[in-house]
Design an enzyme around this catalytic site. Sequence first.
Site, PDB file in Angstrom:
ATOM      1  CB  CYS A  62     -42.760  22.974  -2.784  1.00  0.00           C
ATOM      2  SG  CYS A  62     -41.999  24.359  -3.579  1.00  0.00           S
ATOM      3  CG  HIS A  63     -48.000  24.830   0.107  1.00  0.00           C
ATOM      4  ND1 HIS A  63     -47.091  25.775   0.526  1.00  0.00           N
ATOM      5  CD2 HIS A  63     -48.765  24.532   1.177  1.00  0.00           C
ATOM      6  CE1 HIS A  63     -47.300  26.044   1.806  1.00  0.00           C
ATOM      7  NE2 HIS A  63     -48.314  25.301   2.219  1.00  0.00           N
ATOM      8  CD  GLU A  98     -44.492  25.396  -7.911  1.00  0.00           C
ATOM      9  OE1 GLU A  98     -44.963  24.699  -7.003  1.00  0.00           O
ATOM     10  OE2 GLU A  98     -44.108  26.569  -7.733  1.00  0.00           O
ATOM     11  CG  ASP A 112     -29.844  12.661 -21.039  1.00  0.00           C
ATOM     12  OD1 ASP A 112     -28.902  11.906 -20.686  1.00  0.00           O
ATOM     13  OD2 ASP A 112     -30.875  12.238 -21.611  1.00  0.00           O
TER      14      ASP A 112
END
Length: 143
Positions: A62-63, A98, A112
Amino acid sequence: MVDVGDKPDTARRAVARGTIRLRPETVAAVRNNEVEKGDVLATARVGAIQAVKHTWETIPMCHQIPITNVDTEFEFAEDVIELSVAVETTGKTGCEMEALEGVTTGLNVVWDMVKSAEKDGDGNYPDTGIESVEVVEKTKREL
């Protein structure tokens, strides 16, 4: 890595969503901000945004892109919380990875935060699962 150097900058937007399946009483506790560990949605929102900003560090090809906006939205059903993450950028490549990273991390944060409520007597999570993570929108427009 793909060379995007010659591509023109464009305005881009991607939206991803996913769900976490929980016990109904856990969903109610999240909705009413009654989880012992703290504010689940606020923490998940921060986790999602952090994940968006650091996607290039966790997905090898990924960039690193300039993130111009991130929006998160939670929706509730009886035994499900849905998270949508919208990401915007102005650059040479898209932002769908993203958005996906934001969703998966945000949902992992929820898990969590509520895991003590979701464990059964053997320490397993028979009613808990992250599902249906997908890109639901991807747009690109010239500047």
